[in-house]
Design a protein around this motif. Structure first.
Motif, PDB file in Angstrom:
ATOM      1  N   TYR A 128      27.323  31.983   0.849  1.00  0.00           N
ATOM      2  CA  TYR A 128      26.655  33.284   0.699  1.00  0.00           C
ATOM      3  C   TYR A 128      25.668  33.235  -0.449  1.00  0.00           C
ATOM      4  O   TYR A 128      25.961  32.664  -1.497  1.00  0.00           O
ATOM      5  CB  TYR A 128      27.678  34.381   0.349  1.00  0.00           C
ATOM      6  CG  TYR A 128      28.711  34.647   1.410  1.00  0.00           C
ATOM      7  CD1 TYR A 128      28.511  35.642   2.363  1.00  0.00           C
ATOM      8  CD2 TYR A 128      29.894  33.926   1.440  1.00  0.00           C
ATOM      9  CE1 TYR A 128      29.463  35.900   3.329  1.00  0.00           C
ATOM     10  CE2 TYR A 128      30.866  34.170   2.393  1.00  0.00           C
ATOM     11  CZ  TYR A 128      30.640  35.170   3.345  1.00  0.00           C
ATOM     12  OH  TYR A 128      31.578  35.417   4.295  1.00  0.00           O
ATOM     13  N   VAL A 130      24.248  36.226  -2.506  1.00  0.00           N
ATOM     14  CA  VAL A 130      24.457  37.669  -2.602  1.00  0.00           C
ATOM     15  C   VAL A 130      23.223  38.325  -3.217  1.00  0.00           C
ATOM     16  O   VAL A 130      22.827  37.981  -4.328  1.00  0.00           O
ATOM     17  CB  VAL A 130      25.700  37.992  -3.461  1.00  0.00           C
ATOM     18  CG1 VAL A 130      25.950  39.493  -3.464  1.00  0.00           C
ATOM     19  CG2 VAL A 130      26.918  37.253  -2.944  1.00  0.00           C
ATOM     20  N   ASP A 135      27.519  44.295  -2.179  1.00  0.00           N
ATOM     21  CA  ASP A 135      28.122  43.449  -1.145  1.00  0.00           C
ATOM     22  C   ASP A 135      29.257  42.583  -1.671  1.00  0.00           C
ATOM     23  O   ASP A 135      29.956  41.939  -0.894  1.00  0.00           O
ATOM     24  CB  ASP A 135      27.064  42.517  -0.529  1.00  0.00           C
ATOM     25  CG  ASP A 135      25.949  43.294   0.134  1.00  0.00           C
ATOM     26  OD1 ASP A 135      26.194  44.460   0.491  1.00  0.00           O
ATOM     27  OD2 ASP A 135      24.845  42.759   0.278  1.00  0.00           O
ATOM     28  N   VAL A 139      31.921  40.313   0.386  1.00  0.00           N
ATOM     29  CA  VAL A 139      31.668  38.872   0.400  1.00  0.00           C
ATOM     30  C   VAL A 139      32.894  38.103  -0.102  1.00  0.00           C
ATOM     31  O   VAL A 139      33.310  37.113   0.496  1.00  0.00           O
ATOM     32  CB  VAL A 139      30.420  38.535  -0.449  1.00  0.00           C
ATOM     33  CG1 VAL A 139      30.357  37.049  -0.753  1.00  0.00           C
ATOM     34  CG2 VAL A 139      29.160  38.985   0.269  1.00  0.00           C
TER      35      VAL A 139
END
Lengths: 554, 561, 173
Positions: A128, A130, A135, A139
């Motif tokens: 990921y 971010v 989020d 996540v």
């Protein structure tokens, strides 16, 4: 209430039960470190990020819980690459957290910017970047879910500094929504019944067990399964400790440096029951000659492993533990017969041995045997990569799961010491050995400071032969004794130990080994034992590369 | 006659006049090591592949030639990643050779397999996975050509074991054809003419010179230009040593930890001549406040750098040296007494300074080293506070005399890079100035120093901390220090001896004054643990998000823990 | 605004990864990407539609050009060119609706390429506007599944883009 991205991250980690982070600070992770300041999560400062990721890996392998490491952007992140690849190859659940330059500077070759998500695409289960602090909750939850379920593996979360510093209202928790990530259930009834029929019909079954047994916690089930059908069990390097090493059905390791009896058994079987394995090239030898006559049952959680290297007759896709339990339920006990006698005869006829040296000089195998005597069932053995690793596989009988920890698929020299640190952190009251070579130990020797700093009483046994021994062995056998760049001029490891505030010992003769180990075990500090062993000892038996398993040297 | 591709590779390297390779053997690269067995190319066995790639980098930066390193597949290759990224960010020419599992195993998660070319796509100028042994010569030729031309950078060649083992007819091409790669060297004549016009018209020009000057060997032209048009020169960190440190037109380094007078000069200039620089965030600070009143001429070999971070009025793409040569025929000899007076005023108002109160100061050690070596040493640094102090207090006389990790900022770069630099220029005195955090990252290469008998002098400015991060935590996080204190360190002096190297400890200014001459003159390697005041900050400093004219200085007493 | 880039690349494994990686790394947004062989089998051609202002597109072009396997990059947005995209749509079509849908297909010169008991699968080519209009016209019936190829483009008239020589000189200096 508004919180910083870093605080949300730390709370999410806490939520996932994280108690330790191995890391190294830097500019892009400053907000995260500031949040750690107020957190009760323990932070262990390593001396190189490679140390942090291997320690997280060792922690995960020993505890079965995900390991967490943290590094800054740029070089911090790239220093994790080897360790991430290592965890990926061996299916170890780790979460690698990296800082990233602020979002407005992304893609501009900014100071300490590296495209770590791009770099690690081939070596992570998922990753990921971010871009919004909101989020983070989601996540982190997804990352832990992905890392720990199915076939475990490393997940990387890259967090730009402005994201971890941002003040936001955290999102409400929402259920996981990962339509692209489906976990296999237990195998279908039909498949299971087919497997049972084949097992019951087989005359010469062999169980070939790998790291999947350890990962799924199927230690008991494997034992019951083997006993029910009285099938000998051979293990991959990753599977050692997945089945009791002293069990009468245990055949030890197979493959390039497997025992002769294991390789003979595999070559002669009419049914190979592969459990949580992946038919690695170091296991199969020449593929066309690997069990050409046998039927193959393959139990694995990862459908992509089925049929990747070897044709499988009955694929059982699912969790190893549950699948074995289903099979046990359906199987009737099988009697012992000629096959079992044959296997026992091979064990007697071709035991793993080495010539003890009369002058009392040190054989590396002897040292392992003595470490076994000293450590027995209570020790966790963490190895590096090379000859000593194979000897640790041969001459130490592992009796409980997760007691043998080693870099299998990637074969990472330098894994041992930092991994042992992670193991000792996860198991503070246990005896932890790092068995290393003189080449491997140097690769992350700086982590001695971490061990001393955190009072981790790891016992480090260096089998010091003054060579990159495994490569030297290949050069001896396949390159006509042309030792190109494999001789090492080494520092004085005992003095290094002392400089680091650890205890240093040098052992040169057989008779000194046992007393030295006794002394080392009595010390509540890291101890570095420099065993000066026979320099040109070879790991035997050996299947030369490209040959079938029954063509063994030694 | 047919030879193995591995032998052919060694022949290619010989044709490229490669004299030295840094590496560690392993199974997948074993055929190449066997081929090296009889070669006249020297192979330096390091103790971690990170050491190999940084050493090749240091070698390349010191000599200006292509550095070569080698590793096996899997962990060998991944251990190179940081070093490759480091060379990529600093535009260092390098060819990296990695072993790979046999072609039929590629993509099967074989033992010690990783997708090396996939992993290194973002951090190489180009890379190759060689599947056809017959393509070896052409591939190697391309690799060296791409690495060393245009904007230099690392190129990787991944070689499966079966490929290097197979027999081929050796042929090394004279030329390469790459239809997708044609660097521009000559600047556009109209643009150069326009640049000369802008320069002649300017009242307050400043030259902002970066690593591109060193890469194109344009130091002579830079000096000539500065003197002809009478413009002060400031360097980026990568540009240090491209302009004489004691020249009256010199402003020192600009940017985050630049001199205040360099940053003020940038702020006040009406023409900024950017040469081989890339307007990095550590240089510009807040973009809108960077050279706000100036027209900008940007000369660079890489068209993608033009306008990437800052709007440029006049871009000239090409080789800096060639463009400066052309420009020098067109600019008028000028004197700018008024601008000079202003620069002197700035220098007087904002001098570089530090207090010697409170203990042994790191800056003092660097000043002493400068004085003792007369600025003639090749200085290699690691990353952190010590690196900035070197940039501020060591005045480089000659090109390529500073070797340091700029763009990636890689701690642990120093020691292996010093190994490469010393092997590249054997007669040159090499000094490594490092920090206690950085030094530990690649400490195993002390074995290589010993084995290769390299007389490198290593100075650890030991503050028992990750000093730069600590400074940030002091400035931005109210002194909430987290994970910056090394509660424990090895005894560095003892450690040196364990590696068979002389170890020393310097505790005071007196120690420094009395011990440095002897240490610097000693024939072998030496490791000197300098116990410096742990609370010292790098000053001046432009706070995050501010313009470079808003630097702060740490007054007496603010350098506290 | 949207830009259409015509990118000639070496037809080699890994080229797509290099281009895709570049876009992701540099934070450029791809609207669509279509790739295939050209008249020269050693060369592939990518048609990439990117969203961004002139400065971003200039960066995209320059960064693409730095990739060794990229032979030529042209921004043909301002040129005269033809572009086409192909779409396949599986749409709900009960017996009663089939006629209407066929009529729509006719208007757009789309073709029926498959049918099920309650669905029709249509194929349509055209420029972006036409494809979008086609999609909108079918939407009321219920689109079960749709796939677009992304656009491919070519200069009009005698001008042409090729590797060897070119009527379109968009090489970046």
């Amino acid at each position: 209430m508004k919180r910083t991205g870093a605080n949300i991250l730390l709370e999410s980690l806490r939520e996932e039960g994280v108690d330790t982070i191995f890391g190294y600070p830097g500019g892009s992770v400053l907000p995260i470190y500031d949040a750690i300041f107020d957190s009760d999560i323990r932070h262990i400062l390593t001396r190189h990020e490679q140390g942090a990721v291997h320690a997280a890996d060792g922690y995960a392998r020993a505890s079965g819980r995900p390991g967490v490491c943290l590094a800054t952007s740029g070089p911090g992140a790239t220093n994790l690459v080897t360790g991430i690849a290592n965890a990926y190859m061996d299916s170890v659940p780790i979460i690698a957290l990296t800082g990233q330059v602020v979002t407005s500077q992304l893609g501009k070759d900014s100071f300490q910017e590296a495209d770590i998500v791009g770099i690690t695409l081939p070596i992570t289960k998922h990753s990921y970047l971010v871009k919004n602090a909101k989020d983070l909750t989601k996540v982190v939850k997804e990352a832990f879910h992905i890392a720990t379920t199915g076939r475990p593996g490393p997940v990387l979360i890259d967090i730009p500094r402005d994201v971890s510093a941002a003040l936001v209202e955290p999102e409400e928790e929402s259920p996981l929504n990962l339509p692209g990530y489906n976990l296999p259930d237990v195998p279908s009834k039909n498949r299971l019944e087919e497997a049972v029929r084949v097992i019951m019909a087989s005359k010469r079954p062999v169980i070939y067990a790998g790291g999947g047994v350890v990962n799924s916690g199927a230690f008991m089930e494997l034992q019951q399964f083997a006993e029910k059908i009285i099938a000998p069990v051979t293990m991959t390097l990753m599977g050692l400790s997945g089945f009791p090493g002293r069990h009468p059905l245990a055949l030890g390791m197979l493959g390039m440096h497997g025992s002769k009896y294991a390789n003979y058994a595999v070559c002669s079987c009419d049914l190979l029951i592969a459990v949580g394995v992946r038919f690695d090239d170091r296991v199969t030898g020449k593929l066309e000659r690997f069990v050409p006559e046998a039927k193959v049952i393959h139990i694995d959680i990862d459908p992509a492993e089925i049929g990747k290297n070897v044709k499988v007759d009955i694929p059982l896709v699912g969790d190893v533990k549950n699948s074995l339990a289903e099979l046990i339920k359906r199987l009737k006990a099988k009697p012992s017969g000629a096959w079992q006698d044959q296997v026992q005869n091979w064990k007697k006829e071709y035991p793993l041995t080495f010539e003890e040296n009369e002058e009392g000089k040190l054989k590396p195998q002897f040292v392992i045997r003595e470490i076994y005597r000293a450590g027995q069932d209570r020790a966790r053995i963490v190895t590096d990569v090379g000859q000593h690793q194979m000897w640790s596989a041969h001459y130490y009988d592992y009796t409980r799961p997760r007691s043998f920890i080693s870099s299998g698929g990637l074969g990472t020299m330098g894994f041992g010491l930092p991994a042992a640190i992670g193991v000792q952190v996860a198991c503070p009251d246990e005896l932890v050995f790092n068995i290393a070579g003189d080449g491997s130990i140097q690769m992350n020797i700086q982590e001695l400071a971490t061990a001393v700093n955190n009072n981790l009483p790891i016992k480090i046994a260096i089998l010091n032969n003054g060579y990159l021994g495994m490569v030297r062995q290949w050069q001896e056998l396949f390159y006509n004794h042309r030792y190109s760049q494999t001789e090492l001029i080494n520092p004085d490891f005992t003095k290094i130990a002392e400089a680091y505030g650890a205890v240093g010992m040098r052992i040169e003769r057989q008779k000194d080994v046992a007393p030295a180990l006794l002394e080392a075990l009595a010390v509540k500090k890291p101890v570095v034992m420099d065993f000066l062993v026979e320099r040109e000892e070879n790991v035997m038996p050996m299947v030369p590369p490209g040959e079938p398993l029954d063509k063994m040297l030694g | 006659m047919e030879i193995t591709a591995a032998q052919a590779l060694v022949r290619c390297l010989e044709k490229e006049n490669i004299e030295i390779i840094f590496g560690i053997p392993g199974a997948a690269i074993a055929p190449v090591y066997d081929a090296l067995y009889n070669s006249k190319i020297k192979h330096v066995l390091v103790r971690h592949e990170q050491g190999a790639v940084h050493a090749a980098d240091g070698y390349a930066r010191a000599t200006g030639r292509v550095g070569v390193c080698m590793a096996t597949s899997g962990p060998g290759a991944t251990n190179l990643v940081t070093g490759i990224a480091n060379a990529y960010m600093d535009s260092v020419p390098m060819v990296v050779i990695t072993g790979q599992v046999n072609t039929e195993r590629v993509g099967t998660d074989a033992f010690q397999e990783v997708d090396t070319t996939g992993i290194t796509i973002p951090i190489t100028k180009h890379n190759f996975l060689l599947k056809d042994p017959a393509q070896l010569g052409e591939t190697v030729k391309k690799a060296f050509y791409i690495a060393s031309t245009g904007r230099p950078g690392p190129v990787l060649i991944d070689l499966p074991g079966d490929v290097t083992s197979s027999k081929i007819k050796f042929k090394y091409p004279e030329n390469v054809k790459l239809r997708g790669y044609k660097p521009t060297y000559r600047g556009h004549p109209n643009m150069i003419k326009e640049a000369a016009r802008l320069i002649d018209k300017a009242q307050r020009p400043v030259i902002y010179a970066g690593g591109g000057i060193l890469n194109s060997s344009a130091c002579g032209e830079l000096k000539q230009l500065a003197e002809t048009i009478d413009a002060p020169v400031t360097n980026t960190f990568m540009g240090l040593s491209s302009f004489p440190g004691d020249h009256p037109l010199y402003l020192g380094m600009l940017g985050l930890h630049g001199t205040r007078y360099a940053n003020m000069a940038i702020t006040e200039c009406d023409l900024l001549i950017a040469l081989g620089a890339r307007f990095d965030d550590r240089v510009t600070g807040r973009i809108s406040a960077f050279a706000p009143g100036a027209r900008i001429i940007h000369i660079d070999i890489d068209p993608a750098e033009i306008g990437k971070n800052v709007k440029v009025n006049l871009p000239i793409v090409g080789d800096v040296k060639q463009i400066l040569q052309a420009l020098l025929t067109q600019v008028k000899k000028t004197e700018r007494p008024e601008w000079h007076r202003r620069i002197l005023e700035l220098k007087d108002n904002y001098p570089m300074r530090y207090s010697r109160e409170g203990g042994l100061k790191p800056q003092f050690i660097i000043e002493r080293l400068y004085a003792e070596t007369d600025g003639d040493s090749l200085v290699v640094t690691d990353v952190g506070q010590h690196q900035m102090w070197v940039a501020q207090y060591y005045r480089f006389k000659n090109p390529r005399m500073l070797i340091s990790s700029g763009g990636l900022g890689t701690m642990g770069f120093g020691l292996p890079a010093a190994v490469g630099a010393q092997l590249g220029i054997p007669g040159q005195q090499v000094i490594l100035i490092t920090g206690d955090g950085s030094f530990q990252m690649t400490i195993q290469e002390l074995s290589t120093v010993k084995e290769q008998k390299l007389p490198i002098k290593i100075f650890i400015l030991n503050n028992q901390k990750l000093g730069m991060v600590r400074q940030f935590q002091q400035v931005y996080y109210e002194g909430r220090y987290m994970a910056v204190d090394f509660l424990f360190h090895p005894d560095f002096e003892l450690l040196a001896r364990a590696y068979g190297i002389d170890g020393f400890t310097i505790r005071s200014e007196e120690d420094a004054v009395s011990m440095l001459p002897g240490i610097l003159e000693s024939p072998g390697p030496a490791l000197v643990n300098c116990l410096v005041y742990p609370g010292e900050n790098v000053s001046p400093m432009v706070p995050a998000g501010r313009g470079i004219d808003e630097a702060i200085e740490f007054a007496e007493g603010e350098n506290t823990l | 605004m949207k830009h259409t880039l015509s990118v000639m690349v070496e037809n080699q494994p890994g080229v797509l990864a290099r281009v895709a990686g570049l876009f992701s790394r540099r934070g450029f947004n791809i609207d669509s990407l279509a790739v295939g062989q050209t008249e020269n089998p050693a060369v592939s051609r990518m048609t990439i539609v990117v969203e961004g202002d002139d400065r971003i597109v200039e960066q995209v072009t320059k960064q693409l050009h730095k990739l060794i396997d990229v032979i030529k990059v042209g921004d043909i947005t301002a040129e005269k060119y033809v572009d086409r995209e192909l779409v396949m749509v599986k749409v709900n079509a009960d017996a009663g609706q089939r006629g209407e849908i066929m009529l729509i297909a006719d208007i757009f010169r789309a073709r029926v390429i498959d049918f099920g008991r309650r669905t029709l699968t249509l194929e349509c080519t055209g420029d972006e506007g036409k494809i979008t209009a086609f999609e909108e016209s079918l939407r009321p019936y219920g689109i079960k599944e749709m796939v677009r190829t992304g656009k491919v483009a070519m200069l009009r008239g005698t001008r042409f883009t090729s590797v060897e020589n070119s009527g379109l000189d968009q090489d970046v200096e």
